[in-house]
Design a protein around this motif. Sequence first.
Motif, PDB file in Angstrom:
ATOM      1  N   LEU A   1       0.826  -1.204   0.000  1.00  0.00           N
ATOM      2  CA  LEU A   1       0.000   0.000   0.000  1.00  0.00           C
ATOM      3  C   LEU A   1       0.862   1.257   0.000  1.00  0.00           C
ATOM      4  N   ASP A   2       1.958   1.225   0.707  1.00  0.00           N
ATOM      5  CA  ASP A   2       2.853   2.388   0.735  1.00  0.00           C
ATOM      6  C   ASP A   2       3.489   2.630  -0.628  1.00  0.00           C
ATOM      7  N   TYR A   3       3.921   1.565  -1.272  1.00  0.00           N
ATOM      8  CA  TYR A   3       4.456   1.712  -2.629  1.00  0.00           C
ATOM      9  C   TYR A   3       3.413   2.351  -3.543  1.00  0.00           C
ATOM     10  N   LEU A   4       2.177   1.879  -3.441  1.00  0.00           N
ATOM     11  CA  LEU A   4       1.108   2.385  -4.303  1.00  0.00           C
ATOM     12  C   LEU A   4       0.788   3.851  -4.005  1.00  0.00           C
ATOM     13  N   ARG A   5       0.784   4.213  -2.732  1.00  0.00           N
ATOM     14  CA  ARG A   5       0.538   5.623  -2.379  1.00  0.00           C
ATOM     15  C   ARG A   5       1.638   6.515  -2.940  1.00  0.00           C
ATOM     16  N   GLY A   6       2.880   6.053  -2.788  1.00  0.00           N
ATOM     17  CA  GLY A   6       3.982   6.833  -3.326  1.00  0.00           C
ATOM     18  C   GLY A   6       3.890   6.973  -4.834  1.00  0.00           C
ATOM     19  N   PHE A   7       3.548   5.894  -5.496  1.00  0.00           N
ATOM     20  CA  PHE A   7       3.388   5.910  -6.946  1.00  0.00           C
ATOM     21  C   PHE A   7       2.293   6.890  -7.361  1.00  0.00           C
ATOM     22  N   ALA A   8       1.180   6.889  -6.641  1.00  0.00           N
ATOM     23  CA  ALA A   8       0.081   7.811  -6.958  1.00  0.00           C
ATOM     24  C   ALA A   8       0.518   9.263  -6.822  1.00  0.00           C
TER      25      ALA A   8
ATOM     26  N   TYR B   1      -5.052  10.109  -9.285  1.00  0.00           N
ATOM     27  CA  TYR B   1      -5.969  10.450  -8.198  1.00  0.00           C
ATOM     28  C   TYR B   1      -6.918   9.284  -7.949  1.00  0.00           C
ATOM     29  N   THR B   2      -7.216   8.502  -9.002  1.00  0.00           N
ATOM     30  CA  THR B   2      -8.063   7.317  -8.871  1.00  0.00           C
ATOM     31  C   THR B   2      -7.430   6.311  -7.926  1.00  0.00           C
ATOM     32  N   ILE B   3      -6.137   6.074  -8.105  1.00  0.00           N
ATOM     33  CA  ILE B   3      -5.419   5.146  -7.221  1.00  0.00           C
ATOM     34  C   ILE B   3      -5.425   5.670  -5.790  1.00  0.00           C
ATOM     35  N   PHE B   4      -5.138   6.960  -5.622  1.00  0.00           N
ATOM     36  CA  PHE B   4      -5.072   7.570  -4.293  1.00  0.00           C
ATOM     37  C   PHE B   4      -6.418   7.476  -3.584  1.00  0.00           C
ATOM     38  N   THR B   5      -7.501   7.695  -4.317  1.00  0.00           N
ATOM     39  CA  THR B   5      -8.842   7.648  -3.741  1.00  0.00           C
ATOM     40  C   THR B   5      -9.212   6.222  -3.343  1.00  0.00           C
ATOM     41  N   PHE B   6      -8.917   5.276  -4.212  1.00  0.00           N
ATOM     42  CA  PHE B   6      -9.154   3.864  -3.913  1.00  0.00           C
ATOM     43  C   PHE B   6      -8.415   3.452  -2.643  1.00  0.00           C
ATOM     44  N   LEU B   7      -7.168   3.890  -2.526  1.00  0.00           N
ATOM     45  CA  LEU B   7      -6.371   3.533  -1.351  1.00  0.00           C
ATOM     46  C   LEU B   7      -6.925   4.155  -0.072  1.00  0.00           C
ATOM     47  N   PHE B   8      -7.591   5.311  -0.192  1.00  0.00           N
ATOM     48  CA  PHE B   8      -8.249   5.888   0.975  1.00  0.00           C
ATOM     49  C   PHE B   8      -9.317   4.924   1.488  1.00  0.00           C
ATOM     50  N   GLY B   9     -10.068   4.324   0.570  1.00  0.00           N
ATOM     51  CA  GLY B   9     -11.082   3.353   0.976  1.00  0.00           C
ATOM     52  C   GLY B   9     -10.477   2.137   1.634  1.00  0.00           C
ATOM     53  N   VAL B  10      -9.356   1.649   1.088  1.00  0.00           N
ATOM     54  CA  VAL B  10      -8.664   0.514   1.701  1.00  0.00           C
ATOM     55  C   VAL B  10      -8.200   0.881   3.109  1.00  0.00           C
ATOM     56  N   GLY B  11      -7.581   2.069   3.225  1.00  0.00           N
ATOM     57  CA  GLY B  11      -7.101   2.529   4.528  1.00  0.00           C
ATOM     58  C   GLY B  11      -8.225   2.714   5.528  1.00  0.00           C
ATOM     59  N   PHE B  12      -9.376   3.196   5.050  1.00  0.00           N
ATOM     60  CA  PHE B  12     -10.568   3.353   5.890  1.00  0.00           C
ATOM     61  C   PHE B  12     -10.938   2.023   6.537  1.00  0.00           C
ATOM     62  N   TYR B  13     -11.008   0.971   5.734  1.00  0.00           N
ATOM     63  CA  TYR B  13     -11.404  -0.337   6.257  1.00  0.00           C
ATOM     64  C   TYR B  13     -10.369  -0.875   7.234  1.00  0.00           C
ATOM     65  N   ILE B  14      -9.094  -0.762   6.872  1.00  0.00           N
ATOM     66  CA  ILE B  14      -8.028  -1.277   7.734  1.00  0.00           C
ATOM     67  C   ILE B  14      -7.997  -0.522   9.065  1.00  0.00           C
ATOM     68  N   PHE B  15      -8.155   0.800   9.007  1.00  0.00           N
ATOM     69  CA  PHE B  15      -8.084   1.609  10.222  1.00  0.00           C
ATOM     70  C   PHE B  15      -9.162   1.197  11.223  1.00  0.00           C
TER      71      PHE B  15
ATOM     72  N   ALA C   1     -12.130  -4.133  -1.342  1.00  0.00           N
ATOM     73  CA  ALA C   1     -10.803  -4.750  -1.430  1.00  0.00           C
ATOM     74  C   ALA C   1     -10.300  -5.136  -0.039  1.00  0.00           C
ATOM     75  N   GLY C   2     -10.567  -4.265   0.950  1.00  0.00           N
ATOM     76  CA  GLY C   2     -10.196  -4.586   2.321  1.00  0.00           C
ATOM     77  C   GLY C   2     -10.979  -5.771   2.854  1.00  0.00           C
ATOM     78  N   GLN C   3     -12.278  -5.813   2.559  1.00  0.00           N
ATOM     79  CA  GLN C   3     -13.121  -6.910   3.035  1.00  0.00           C
ATOM     80  C   GLN C   3     -12.731  -8.242   2.402  1.00  0.00           C
ATOM     81  N   TYR C   4     -12.368  -8.212   1.135  1.00  0.00           N
ATOM     82  CA  TYR C   4     -11.950  -9.434   0.437  1.00  0.00           C
ATOM     83  C   TYR C   4     -10.492  -9.797   0.730  1.00  0.00           C
ATOM     84  N   GLN C   5      -9.832  -8.978   1.544  1.00  0.00           N
ATOM     85  CA  GLN C   5      -8.431  -9.192   1.909  1.00  0.00           C
ATOM     86  C   GLN C   5      -7.542  -9.319   0.664  1.00  0.00           C
ATOM     87  N   VAL C   6      -7.802  -8.442  -0.286  1.00  0.00           N
ATOM     88  CA  VAL C   6      -7.067  -8.459  -1.545  1.00  0.00           C
ATOM     89  C   VAL C   6      -5.575  -8.279  -1.308  1.00  0.00           C
TER      90      VAL C   6
END
Length: 337
Positions: free
Chosen positions: A13-20, A60-74, A164-169
Motif C-alpha cells: 500500500l505504501d508503494y502504491l501511495r507513493g506511486f500515486a 488520483y483514482t489510485i489515491f482515492t481507492f487507497l483511501f477506501g482501503v485505509g478506511f477499512y483497515i483503520f 478490497a479490504g473486506q476481500y483481503q485483496v
Amino acid sequence: MNTKELTKRIDTLDYLRGFALLGIILVNIIPLLSVKLPVPETTDASYLRFLYLFVEGRFYTIFTFLFGVGFYIFISRANGKGKNGYVLFLRRILVLFFFGLVHVQFHPGEALTVYAICGLIILPFYKANKLVNLVFGTAMLVVLGFFAEKIFMVVPLMLLGIAAGQYQVFEQILNWKKTAIFTCLIFVTSVAGLIYQYQHAPFVFGNGSDGNFLETQRFLHIGITIGPIVSAFYVGLLILLLNFPIVRQVLTPLKSYGRMALTNYVSQTILILGLGQVLNLVDHLSYIQSLVLCMAIYTIQLTFSTIWLRYFRFGPLEWVWRMLTYFEWMPIRKEAD
C-alpha cells in the motif's frame, strides 16, 4: 494473519501511495503555476497529450481507492484492539478536514476536504456485505463515470477500496500468477480505451476554434471516464513488479514516500508555490519545464522521506494527525538500537 503477511500488505500500500503521488503532482503543477498552453506540434504539445492520455484521471483514482482501503483497515484494527473504530475514524476525518481547509486556501481543488466529507458518506458501508460494496461500487463507478467529473467518482472508488479490504485483496496480492492474469486482462481493456481516447486527441488545446474546444473537452472527458481502467492496470503492473526483490529494493524510496503521503501531498503544494514565487515561474513556465520542476521536487521529497524515516516513526503531518485522532502523546523518534 501473521506478522510477515501484515508487513507485506502495508508495504504494498505504501508503494502504491507513493506511486500515486508521483503522478498527482504532474497534473497539479499546471494550474498552480498557470503553465502556458503549448504551441501546436511542439514537444510541449506532445507532453500535454501524454499527460491527458496517461496521467490525468489515473493517479488520483489510485489515491482515492487507497483511501477506501485505509478506511477499512483503520476501523478494523481499532476495533480489534478493543477501541471504538467509528469514533476514532470520525476524529481522523475531522482532523483531515481541517488540514484540507488550510490547504485549499493555497491549492483550490485539493482533495483532503473532499476525502473527509466522502469519508462520512462511506462510513455506513463498513458493515455492509462485501459483495454489496463490490457490486454497488462498480455500478456507481460505471454510471457516474459517464458524467466525466472526478468528484462524482470519489465515493464509488472508496467503496471499491472498502470491498478490497473486506476481500483481503492485499493479503493475497503478491501472488504473482493471479496478479499477472489480472494485469494482462486489464491491459487489453486499457489499450482499447486509450486508443479510443487518442482518436479524439485535438492538435490544439484550449483556445482554438469552438469546434476544437469541444473536441478537447471530449478528449478530456473520455480520459476521466476510462481513468479507473488504466489505473487498475498501473496498480496491477506495479504489484507484479514488486514480486521481484530487486525491484522492491530499488523502489524503497517510493515506499518511504508513500508512508508520508499526507506530508508529501501538502508539501508538494508548498514546494511548487514556493519555487514558483522565488524563481518567478508563475505564468512563465512551459509544459516541459513543469516536468523538470516536478523531477526536482521528486528528488527533494524522495530524499527527505527516506532520511526522515530512518530516525522517525511517522511523517511530520502523520504524527500530528495520529495524536489528534487518538488524543494522546506519541513519541516520534525511533528508539536507538
